[in-house]
Design an enzyme around this catalytic site. Structure first.
Site, mmCIF file in Angstrom:
data_model
loop_
_atom_site.group_PDB
_atom_site.id
_atom_site.type_symbol
_atom_site.label_atom_id
_atom_site.label_comp_id
_atom_site.label_asym_id
_atom_site.label_seq_id
_atom_site.Cartn_x
_atom_site.Cartn_y
_atom_site.Cartn_z
ATOM 1 N N LYS A 72 0.830 -1.206 0.000
ATOM 2 C CA LYS A 72 0.000 0.000 0.000
ATOM 3 C C LYS A 72 0.868 1.262 0.000
ATOM 4 O O LYS A 72 0.617 2.195 -0.765
ATOM 5 C CB LYS A 72 -0.938 -0.009 1.219
ATOM 6 C CG LYS A 72 -1.831 1.212 1.296
ATOM 7 C CD LYS A 72 -3.106 0.929 2.041
ATOM 8 C CE LYS A 72 -3.006 1.131 3.527
ATOM 9 N NZ LYS A 72 -3.025 2.555 3.909
ATOM 10 N N SER A 73 1.874 1.294 0.855
ATOM 11 C CA SER A 73 2.728 2.492 0.925
ATOM 12 C C SER A 73 3.384 2.757 -0.432
ATOM 13 O O SER A 73 3.460 3.899 -0.897
ATOM 14 C CB SER A 73 3.835 2.290 1.965
ATOM 15 O OG SER A 73 3.285 2.297 3.245
ATOM 16 N N ASP B 205 1.924 -0.745 11.884
ATOM 17 C CA ASP B 205 0.565 -1.114 11.477
ATOM 18 C C ASP B 205 0.159 -2.511 11.949
ATOM 19 O O ASP B 205 -0.950 -2.959 11.663
ATOM 20 C CB ASP B 205 0.448 -1.041 9.945
ATOM 21 C CG ASP B 205 0.531 0.405 9.457
ATOM 22 O OD1 ASP B 205 0.160 1.311 10.225
ATOM 23 O OD2 ASP B 205 0.971 0.623 8.318
#
Ligand code: S3P
Length: 436
Positions: free
Chosen positions: A21-22, A318
């Protein structure tokens, strides 16, 4: 939408988790700033990343999006160069995505026009002074709404700064470095610990003069155009964390997860699980986009408790909801400290994780900067809440695989913010998960 999870008698199979995602956010923004056409495979078609894609289109960048399946897309981004973005006709919607807002703030700080960044209710509660303050020091006008979104930015005429970040944050570091592309003179960022370094890796791949020495990063404004990117995005370790922990905990499981990004700024959870004596093998190590890749093979076994504090926290920032689930099955007390940042995520992750896992019978104690989990505990099914947090929703679904009776995770649509295809993946491994 809610998901119902039945107890599992063993997970098995081989899966590929979706793209990081990053990195998916960053490739859209940074290939937009390149001269030339970037071709990107395995881009993550998650809600958060679509917010970035839409915002870059609104800034005048032409992007072709081709969905391959539920979890993979190809992108063709026609870069406009460092000075080719157009003033947006309306506020840029970042939806629930902190990465979209904070990284875009850095790019917009370098633009000679005014723009506004806004988001959904959850994002409107999140702190933005952490990016506004250094960008103001560089010379941008950044107005917040009492320190929170919406943000209005009037950029241009930036000067590089030497900035010591009060917290280790990949988003803040990236915002400053992206603004540094447009600044006169060198930009130096000093981080208190090793936050994720994908922006640095990507800028290097694009030919920007950037040097990292320990926790100090120095960027000289590029005199040449940024090069376009042509790459496949590695699998997301933060998504892999869910099937990984599920395989370790559900009795009789053996799961292979292929092509996972093993960047050490992201794999703190793996180190903690290995210290907990988890049975995880790392195979087929390769490299893609300057990031290390490998397959992970996990199988069930007894776990013992762990202590997580200091610099390790940011390298697994996360992964705390899923660590908490693992800790409910570990013998002894697992302690998390130095993690007050968790209170500023999609939800207050300390409060919400403790609250929801307690509903399933787990023994957790919150602390201002972390929590304690006393294990092992046999979990019981019931109705639990995502609190609008994708990672909490997935952690609770994994807990449901271990619990006695049926577990229902409410408000589970949010999973698509980072892991579209999560339910399909669990079903493929043999779990009984129903969407309703
Ligand atoms: C991210 C950095 C982290 C992380 C977030 C993604 C990034 O946030 O929690 O999910 O892509 O740079 P912080 O920078 O606030 O720690």
């Amino acid at each position: 939408m809610r998901i119902s999870i039945s107890p599992s008698s063993g997970l098995s199979g081989s899966i590929i988790v979706p793209g990081d995602k990053s990195i998916s956010h960053r490739v859209v923004m940074m290939s937009a700033l390149a001269d030339g056409v970037s071709r990107l495979q395995n881009w993550l078609p998650a809600g958060d990343c679509h917010a970035t894609l839409n915002a870059m289109r609104t800034l005048g960048v032409h992007i072709d999006f081709t969905a391959k399946n539920e979890t993979q897309a190809d992108l063709v981004v026609r870069g406009v160069g460092l000075h080719g973005l157009k003033a947006p006709m309306h506020p840029l919607g970042c939806w629930g995505s902190g990465t979209t807002m904070r990284l875009l703030a850095g790019i917009l700080a370098g633009q000679p026009f005014e723009s506004t960044l806004d988001g959904h209710e959850g994002l409107r509660r999140r702190p933005m002074l952490r990016v506004a303050t250094p960008l103001q020091k560089m010379g941008a006008t950044v107005k917040t709404t009492e320190g929170r979104p919406p943000l209005t930015i009037k950029g241009g005429n930036l000067t590089g700064i030497d900035y010591t970040m009060p917290i280790a944050s990949g988003q803040v570091k990236s915002a400053i470095l992206l603004a540094g592309l447009f600044a006169a003179g060198e930009t130096v960022v000093r981080q208190p610990g090793p936050a994720r370094d994908h922006t640095e890796n990507m800028l290097r791949a694009q030919g920007a003069p950037i040097v990292s020495t320990g926790n100090t990063i120095r960027l000289t404004p590029p005199t040449q155009a940024l090069a376009p990117l042509d790459a496949a995005i590695p699998g997301d370790f933060s998504s892999a964390a869910f099937p990984l922990v599920a395989a370790l905990l559900v009795p009789g499981s053996r799961v292979t997860i292929q092509g996972v990004n093993m960047n050490p700024t992201r794999t703190g959870l793996l180190e903690v699980l290995q210290a907990m004596q988890a049975d995880v093998q790392i195979l087929n190590e390769t490299e893609e986009m300057g990031e290390p890749l490998a397959d992970m093979v996990a199988q069930t076994g007894p776990l013992r408790s762990a202590m997580v504090k200091g610099n390790l926290v940011v390298r697994m920032i996360d992964e705390f909801p899923i660590l908490a689930v693992a800790a409910t099955q570990a013998a002894g007390t697992t302690t998390v400290r130095d993690a007050a940042e968790l209170r500023l995520k999609e939800t207050d992750r300390i409060k919400a994780t403790v609250e929801e896992l307690r509903k399933m019978g787990a023994h957790l104690i919150p602390h201002p900067d972390g929590f304690e989990v006393h294990g092992p505990t046999r979990l019981k099914g019931g109705v639990v809440q995502s609190h609008g947090d994708h990672r909490l929703a997935m952690a609770l679904a994994v807990a449901g695989l271990l619990a006695d009776g049926l577990t229902i995770v409410e408000d589970a649509d949010v999973i698509a913010d980072s892991y579209p295809g999560f339910v399909t993946m669990l079903s493929r491994l043999g779990a009984e998960v129903v969407l309703s």
